[in-house]
Scaffold this motif. Structure first.
Motif, short mmCIF file in Angstrom:
data_model
loop_
_atom_site.label_atom_id
_atom_site.label_comp_id
_atom_site.label_asym_id
_atom_site.label_seq_id
_atom_site.Cartn_x
_atom_site.Cartn_y
_atom_site.Cartn_z
N TYR A 26 63.30 55.35 55.14
CA TYR A 26 62.77 54.00 54.87
C TYR A 26 61.34 53.88 55.44
CZ TYR A 26 67.35 52.25 53.38
OH TYR A 26 68.52 52.04 52.70
N ARG A 27 60.61 52.95 54.83
CA ARG A 27 59.26 52.64 55.32
C ARG A 27 59.12 51.12 55.48
NH1 ARG A 27 54.84 56.23 54.94
NH2 ARG A 27 55.61 58.35 55.22
N ARG A 28 58.27 50.76 56.43
CA ARG A 28 58.04 49.34 56.66
C ARG A 28 56.59 49.01 56.29
NH1 ARG A 28 59.79 49.27 61.26
NH2 ARG A 28 61.85 48.38 60.91
N LEU A 29 56.46 48.15 55.27
CA LEU A 29 55.14 47.72 54.83
C LEU A 29 54.75 46.45 55.60
CD1 LEU A 29 52.74 48.01 52.82
CD2 LEU A 29 54.03 46.54 51.25
N THR A 30 53.59 46.51 56.23
CA THR A 30 53.12 45.37 57.02
C THR A 30 51.67 45.04 56.67
OG1 THR A 30 52.33 46.79 58.82
CG2 THR A 30 54.61 46.02 58.95
N TRP A 31 51.32 43.79 56.89
CA TRP A 31 49.93 43.35 56.76
C TRP A 31 49.73 42.12 57.64
CZ3 TRP A 31 53.66 42.73 53.08
CH2 TRP A 31 53.95 41.42 52.65
N THR A 32 48.52 41.94 58.10
CA THR A 32 48.21 40.84 59.02
C THR A 32 47.33 39.81 58.33
OG1 THR A 32 46.24 41.95 59.87
CG2 THR A 32 48.33 42.39 60.99
N PHE A 33 47.38 38.59 58.84
CA PHE A 33 46.54 37.51 58.35
C PHE A 33 46.39 36.50 59.47
CE2 PHE A 33 50.84 36.31 57.51
CZ PHE A 33 50.91 34.95 57.75
N GLU A 34 45.42 35.63 59.33
CA GLU A 34 45.17 34.62 60.35
C GLU A 34 45.56 33.25 59.84
OE1 GLU A 34 41.25 34.66 61.89
OE2 GLU A 34 41.41 36.69 62.75
N LYS A 35 46.18 32.48 60.72
CA LYS A 35 46.57 31.12 60.40
C LYS A 35 46.34 30.27 61.63
CE LYS A 35 50.37 28.30 58.62
NZ LYS A 35 51.81 28.31 58.18
N GLU A 36 45.48 29.27 61.48
CA GLU A 36 45.14 28.39 62.59
C GLU A 36 44.65 29.20 63.80
OE1 GLU A 36 48.48 25.96 63.36
OE2 GLU A 36 48.39 24.89 61.45
N ASP A 37 43.74 30.14 63.52
CA ASP A 37 43.12 30.98 64.55
C ASP A 37 44.14 31.87 65.28
OD1 ASP A 37 40.65 29.87 63.97
OD2 ASP A 37 40.88 28.26 65.44
N THR A 38 45.28 32.11 64.65
CA THR A 38 46.30 32.99 65.23
C THR A 38 46.55 34.14 64.27
OG1 THR A 38 47.34 31.12 66.35
CG2 THR A 38 48.65 33.13 66.12
N LYS A 39 46.54 35.36 64.77
CA LYS A 39 46.77 36.53 63.93
C LYS A 39 48.27 36.77 63.81
CE LYS A 39 44.66 40.97 62.97
NZ LYS A 39 43.66 41.96 63.42
N LEU A 40 48.76 36.77 62.58
CA LEU A 40 50.18 36.93 62.29
C LEU A 40 50.40 38.18 61.46
CD1 LEU A 40 50.90 33.19 61.35
CD2 LEU A 40 51.18 34.28 63.59
N GLU A 41 51.65 38.65 61.41
CA GLU A 41 51.99 39.86 60.67
C GLU A 41 53.27 39.65 59.88
OE1 GLU A 41 51.76 44.38 61.98
OE2 GLU A 41 53.68 43.52 62.59
N TRP A 42 53.22 40.06 58.61
CA TRP A 42 54.43 40.04 57.78
C TRP A 42 54.92 41.46 57.59
CZ3 TRP A 42 53.48 36.06 53.24
CH2 TRP A 42 53.57 34.76 53.76
N ARG A 43 56.23 41.62 57.53
CA ARG A 43 56.85 42.94 57.38
C ARG A 43 57.93 42.89 56.31
NH1 ARG A 43 58.14 44.46 63.75
NH2 ARG A 43 55.99 44.23 64.53
N TRP A 44 57.93 43.96 55.50
CA TRP A 44 59.02 44.11 54.53
C TRP A 44 59.46 45.58 54.53
CZ3 TRP A 44 61.88 40.69 51.84
CH2 TRP A 44 61.43 39.34 51.84
N LYS A 45 60.76 45.76 54.59
CA LYS A 45 61.33 47.10 54.64
C LYS A 45 61.54 47.63 53.22
CE LYS A 45 64.95 49.66 57.11
NZ LYS A 45 66.16 49.54 57.97
#
Length: 262
Positions: free
Chosen positions: A99-118
């Motif tokens: 398995y691999r985990r695809l991730t990407w980051t983005f900023e929301k209200e000056d906070t860096k967040l990360e989404w992950r999908w397996k």
């Protein structure tokens, strides 16, 4: 039923499958199929392939975790997996058992967040890779056709622009010629009017001079006649005086009468 949208993005991902070697960038292609409430991903590096089927329930759960409507969650995922976004950090790390985990980051209200999908290994690597390549080929053909149409349209616009420019220059030249012709005729008419005015002014001046001379002659004649009349009256008076003198000589002198004094 609403037709899904399709995207495909190429990402340069650090290869962490070989930790003992210097990290190298691994290119992967991520093809996305986007529905209103769910999405599907097909990922390939040319040799291996993986898939991710995000169901409506999973998308709804993820959206609720981020306090987002489902539609907004789908739109944001499509934005980052449709086109590589500057400033976002993408990852495709090993999650065990293939398995691999695809991730990407983005900023929301000056906070860096990360989404992950397996993502799970594809049951048919060749088919999944072929689907991605077919989509890329079709997209390339569509883009090429669009480029040809745009180029042809641009060429037609250039031809029309050249025609318009030539027509504009022609109209400008005709306008200049017309103005020069009109101005020339106007100058001729103006000069003619000026000449007539000068002629009339000269005639009026001569006429005024002639009238003045005539009036002076009339005044001189009147003065001469008045002088003659005065001379005649003087002669008449002189003759009458002479006649009166002659008459007095003929009359005898009267003797004064008066009382004598005693």
């Amino acid at each position: 039923m609403e037709s899904p949208g399709h995207t495909c993005v190429k990402l340069e991902i650090s290869d962490d499958s070989q930790p003992n070697k210097e990290s190298e960038l691994e290119p992967i292609f991520v093809k996305g199929t986007w529905y209103p409430t769910r999405f599907e991903l097909s990922i390939t590096n040319g040799l291996h392939a993986w898939t991710c089927h995000a169901t409506e329930e999973e998308v709804k759960e993820r959206a609720s975790q981020w306090d987002q409507p489902v539609s907004e969650y789908i739109d944001l995922a499509e934005k980052y997996l449709g086109v590589e976004q500057p400033g976002s950090v993408y990852g495709f790390s090993d999650a065990g058992n293939g398995y691999r985990r695809l991730t990407w980051t983005f900023e929301k209200e000056d906070t860096k967040l990360e989404w992950r999908w397996k993502c799970q290994p594809s049951s048919n690597n060749k088919k999944t890779t072929a689907d991605v390549l077919d989509f890329l080929m079709d997209a390339n053909i569509r883009l090429s056709e669009e480029v040809v149409r745009k180029t042809q349209s641009a060429d037609r616009l250039k031809v029309e622009a050249a025609k318009c420019l030539a027509q504009t220059e022609k109209l400008s030249n005709e306008k200049t010629e017309f103005e020069n012709e009109i101005y020339g005729k106007f100058v001729e008419v103006l000069n003619s009017k000026k000449a007539k005015l000068r002629e009339l002014r000269d005639r009026l001046s001569k006429q005024a001079t002639a009238n003045q001379l005539h009036e002076e002659d009339d005044e001189s004649t009147d003065r001469t006649e008045s002088f003659d009349e005065g001379t005649d009256e003087g002669n008449i008076d002189e003759e009458q005086g002479k006649n009166d003198t002659g008459t007095s000589k003929d009359v005898p002198a009267s003797t004064p009468r008066g009382r004598k004094r005693k």
